[in-house]
Design a protein around this motif. Structure first.
Motif, mmCIF file in Angstrom:
data_model
loop_
_atom_site.group_PDB
_atom_site.id
_atom_site.type_symbol
_atom_site.label_atom_id
_atom_site.label_comp_id
_atom_site.label_asym_id
_atom_site.label_seq_id
_atom_site.Cartn_x
_atom_site.Cartn_y
_atom_site.Cartn_z
ATOM 1 N N UNK A 179 19.051 -4.509 -10.246
ATOM 2 C CA UNK A 179 17.696 -4.390 -9.699
ATOM 3 C C UNK A 179 16.725 -5.386 -10.312
ATOM 4 N N UNK A 180 17.128 -6.050 -11.398
ATOM 5 C CA UNK A 180 16.275 -7.038 -12.065
ATOM 6 C C UNK A 180 14.891 -6.485 -12.378
ATOM 7 N N UNK A 181 14.872 -5.243 -12.885
ATOM 8 C CA UNK A 181 13.627 -4.621 -13.297
ATOM 9 C C UNK A 181 12.831 -3.963 -12.191
ATOM 10 N N UNK A 182 13.295 -4.056 -10.934
ATOM 11 C CA UNK A 182 12.591 -3.457 -9.801
ATOM 12 C C UNK A 182 13.255 -2.124 -9.456
ATOM 13 N N UNK A 183 12.767 -1.065 -10.099
ATOM 14 C CA UNK A 183 13.385 0.254 -9.992
ATOM 15 C C UNK A 183 13.459 0.734 -8.554
ATOM 16 N N UNK A 184 12.471 0.411 -7.746
ATOM 17 C CA UNK A 184 12.433 0.880 -6.361
ATOM 18 C C UNK A 184 13.622 0.393 -5.543
ATOM 19 N N UNK A 185 14.291 -0.658 -5.985
ATOM 20 C CA UNK A 185 15.427 -1.201 -5.243
ATOM 21 C C UNK A 185 16.718 -0.414 -5.475
ATOM 22 N N UNK A 186 16.753 0.410 -6.516
ATOM 23 C CA UNK A 186 18.009 1.046 -6.920
ATOM 24 C C UNK A 186 18.640 1.946 -5.856
ATOM 25 N N UNK A 187 17.896 2.797 -5.132
ATOM 26 C CA UNK A 187 18.549 3.612 -4.088
ATOM 27 C C UNK A 187 19.271 2.778 -3.041
ATOM 28 N N UNK A 188 18.652 1.685 -2.586
ATOM 29 C CA UNK A 188 19.304 0.825 -1.600
ATOM 30 C C UNK A 188 20.514 0.121 -2.193
#
Length: 320
Positions: A65-74
């Motif tokens: 995710x490179x620090x972008x937590x919101x991307x983890x579900x996808x």
């Protein structure tokens, strides 16, 4: 020449056939490829120790995710579509994303929180699901870190805590440290950052609020920015205390906690055991047995700090 040519052409096909019989391991992380690189050898070693001798050859499907937590579900959903045999995760958001994405594929986590409180497992001794792993219980070490940094920087009456506000651990860890700080008669100043620009602002605020010592919370974005954090701390003359040695090696003042690399070796061992037939539900959540205090005296000197000899004597490692 024909025989030599035939052998040369047959070898790649043999290698491809061998690789196709190997399981695929999914890796889901909130951080970057750079943060996984030093962990990979320990993870593969652990797989071998767990009874899977081909651990050094198993292919990985990395989702970072490179620090972008919101991307983890996808990222977790995409990883599931690749049908990995096991998924190894790092950080609480990644573990929660993997758990939400599958109830059948085994998940082995490495987190710093209590896995029961955050809903990952029912019990440490018997997880009773497809999820198990290693917890460093880093969140419960806040009081110990506070004790150590208070002894190292006794003039620090305002304690700062830097968290990533999009990390699920931010609110709970802030509340826990608030209680510990108040018990010492000091004040907690919460600071937040989820971008490089917000990191700059956080340190400016720390100076304005007269923060005498700054806690860096557990978070993949903050871990990946440890060089930047060290540079900002040096520029603004803010002593820092961290959860992992890697921060101190990058220029932080001190750290107290278990080995991140060792946790990933244990994670690899669990993955190896699962590939050999073990069920995650029967594998107890592992906890560290050793915590290291690391102090960077070069940084202390640059900050004008005279660390008491009693604190230095307790250190497991001193960087000079």
């Amino acid at each position: 020449m024909a025989l030599i040519g035939g052998s040369a052409m047959a070898w790649p096909a043999k290698v491809r056939a061998q690789r196709s019989t190997l399981p695929v391991i999914g890796i889901l992380m909130g951080g970057s490829a750079e943060s996984f690189a030093p962990l990979e050898p320990a993870f593969r070693k652990g797989m071998n120790e767990g009874g899977f001798p081909d651990g050094s050859n198993v292919p990985f499907e990395l989702r970072l995710a490179n620090g972008q937590v919101a991307r983890l579900p996808a990222l977790a959903a995409d990883l599931i579509s690749r049908r990995p045999s096991v998924i190894a995760t790092q950080t609480l958001p990644a573990a929660l994303a993997a758990k939400a994405a599958t109830s059948t594929i085994p998940v082995v986590f490495v987190i710093g929180e209590d896995p029961i409180k955050v809903g990952l497992v029912e019990s440490l001794s018997r997880p009773n699901s497809n999820v198990t792993g290693i917890t460093n219980f880093m969140n419960v070490l806040g009081a110990k870190r506070l004790e150590l940094v208070s002894q190292a920087v006794p003039t620090a009456m305002v304690i700062g805590l830097l968290v990533n506000p999009v990390n699920p651990n931010a609110e709970r860890d802030t509340q826990d440290l608030q209680v510990a700080v108040q018990a010492l008669g000091r004040r907690l100043q919460a600071l937040t950052a989820s971008t490089d620009e917000e990191l700059e602002t956080a340190f400016v605020t720390a100076v304005e609020q007269k923060v005498g010592a700054l806690f860096i919370n557990i978070d993949s974005f903050l871990f990946d920015r440890r060089q930047q954090i060290a540079a900002l701390a040096a520029r603004h003359q803010v002593p820092t205390i961290h959860p992992f040695r890697e921060y101190v090696a990058a220029g932080g003042l001190m750290s107290y906690g278990p080995s991140f690399v060792e946790a990933w070796r244990q994670s690899g061992a669990y993955v190896g055991r699962i590939l050999r037939g073990a069920k995650p539900a029967d594998l107890p959540v592992l906890q560290p047995t050793k915590f290291d205090l690391v102090i960077n005296l070069k940084v202390a000197k640059a900050l004008g700090l005279d660390i008491p000899s009693t604190v230095i004597a307790r250190a497991d490692e001193v960087i000079e």
